[in-house]
Scaffold this motif. Structure first.
Motif, mmCIF file in Angstrom:
data_model
loop_
_atom_site.group_PDB
_atom_site.id
_atom_site.type_symbol
_atom_site.label_atom_id
_atom_site.label_comp_id
_atom_site.label_asym_id
_atom_site.label_seq_id
_atom_site.Cartn_x
_atom_site.Cartn_y
_atom_site.Cartn_z
ATOM 1 N N GLN A 171 0.832 -1.197 0.000
ATOM 2 C CA GLN A 171 0.000 0.000 0.000
ATOM 3 C C GLN A 171 0.871 1.253 0.000
ATOM 4 O OE1 GLN A 171 -3.401 0.547 -0.246
ATOM 5 N NE2 GLN A 171 -2.711 2.665 -0.422
ATOM 6 N N SER A 186 2.700 6.412 -1.320
ATOM 7 C CA SER A 186 1.524 5.530 -1.292
ATOM 8 C C SER A 186 0.938 5.458 -2.691
ATOM 9 C CB SER A 186 0.472 6.074 -0.313
ATOM 10 O OG SER A 186 1.003 6.192 0.987
ATOM 11 N N LYS A 231 -5.186 3.026 -4.836
ATOM 12 C CA LYS A 231 -5.711 1.688 -4.573
ATOM 13 C C LYS A 231 -6.018 0.931 -5.848
ATOM 14 C CE LYS A 231 -7.623 2.654 -0.006
ATOM 15 N NZ LYS A 231 -8.848 2.655 0.834
ATOM 16 N N SER A 232 -6.296 1.624 -6.917
ATOM 17 C CA SER A 232 -6.683 0.973 -8.169
ATOM 18 C C SER A 232 -5.549 0.247 -8.852
ATOM 19 C CB SER A 232 -7.285 1.987 -9.140
ATOM 20 O OG SER A 232 -6.303 2.970 -9.463
ATOM 21 N N LYS A 243 -3.754 -2.121 -7.613
ATOM 22 C CA LYS A 243 -3.529 -3.463 -7.063
ATOM 23 C C LYS A 243 -4.850 -4.189 -6.885
ATOM 24 C CE LYS A 243 -2.256 -5.795 -2.780
ATOM 25 N NZ LYS A 243 -1.924 -5.612 -1.381
ATOM 26 N N THR A 244 -4.862 -5.492 -7.065
ATOM 27 C CA THR A 244 -6.014 -6.294 -6.743
ATOM 28 C C THR A 244 -5.532 -7.646 -6.278
ATOM 29 O OG1 THR A 244 -8.179 -7.084 -7.504
ATOM 30 C CG2 THR A 244 -6.348 -7.329 -9.022
ATOM 31 N N LYS A 292 -5.246 -10.297 -0.161
ATOM 32 C CA LYS A 292 -4.417 -9.502 0.742
ATOM 33 C C LYS A 292 -3.444 -10.425 1.452
ATOM 34 C CE LYS A 292 -7.878 -5.931 1.581
ATOM 35 N NZ LYS A 292 -8.670 -5.230 2.602
#
Length: 274
Positions: free
Chosen positions: A211, A263, A266-267, A269-270, A273
């Protein structure tokens, strides 16, 4: 005779990979003749490393792999393999699994993803496809599983007005089926190829399984395999790279301890976790 692996249905440039690839510095951000920790033997360059997750890789290639252009070409090829799907090749007579796969796509689409203009730019892309295809990768996952294989075999043919078509015989890990993608991470190949500097590309790759990352210039240098003098790296490599990444919505800060904190959106990474 062949079975079809379902292709990526959406029109996108996502390139899915098992976690170990993004956790490893396969494409060092350096222009040095030999990456740190690499060694030459029998006309090939060997590069071995162990990451913080207990995973190990050994990459061998006939030329040093670079953040630019090989990283971008690699992700571009994967995005197109996953867009067009792959044929699982089986024996015509016996129907047995040959363990090989095949996929074809217009080379012009790879040029577009890699932002390669006519002439030298396209020649560089084709050369990188060939170099990447000759890579041998040995990997040991944290759970103890291992594999050893070439990335892919390549055949490029001209087909009249439609231009050249690349036929790729890829490593199975490069063509995950829909149900397997939840166990993968992905990178946007087109976005990666919009990044110019080696340092920025190296950080982009390293941030896929994270992240954020906070560290000194020395920490960033180790993270991406850069090898220049640390003062030169910070002023001419790291700071301009962070500014470039900020333009594609990465968040950048610096704390009182002299650590840079970056940082990712968020888009980018998928997947599962960790």
């Amino acid at each position: 005779m062949a079975k079809k692996i379902i292709p990526e249905k959406e029109v996108q440039k996502k390139a899915y990979l098992p976690h170990i690839f993004f956790r490893s510095c396969i494409f060092p951000a350096t222009r040095a003749p030999m990456p740190r920790g690499a060694y030459a033997r029998n006309g090939k360059i060997y590069f071995q490393q162990k990451n913080n997750f207990g995973e190990e890789i050994l990459v061998s290639s006939r030329e040093p792999l670079r953040a630019n252009p090989e990283m971008g070409v690699f992700l571009g090829v994967l995005a197109l393999l996953q867009k067009y799907g792959a044929e699982k090749l089986v024996g015509a007579d016996t129907g047995t699994d040959s363990g090989r796969y095949m996929s074809s796509f217009p080379l012009s689409e790879l040029y577009d993803i890699c932002r390669a203009g006519r002439g030298a730019g396209r020649e560089n892309v084709r050369h990188s496809v060939e170099i990447l295809g000759e890579i041998t990768l040995a990997a040991r996952f944290s759970g103890g599983n291992e594999f050893y294989s070439n990335f892919w075999a390549t055949k490029i043919e001209k087909r009249g007005r439609k231009g050249a078509v690349a036929t790729i015989y890829p490593l199975r890990f490069f063509i995950p089926e829909e149900g397997e993608k939840k166990e993968c991470l992905y990178a946007d190949a087109a976005e990666l190829n919009s990044i110019n500097s080696d340092t920025a590309r190296g950080i982009y790759w390293a941030l896929i399984p994270r992240q954020h990352f906070a560290g000194t210039p020395e920490d960033f240098q180790k993270l991406i395999g850069a090898q220049t003098d640390i003062w030169q790296f910070e002023r001419r490599g790291l700071i301009p790279a962070l500014e470039e990444l900020e333009k594609i919505k990465f968040t950048i800060a610096k704390n009182n301890d002299g650590k840079y904190i970056i940082s990712r959106p968020k888009s980018t990474k998928t997947g599962r976790k960790k």
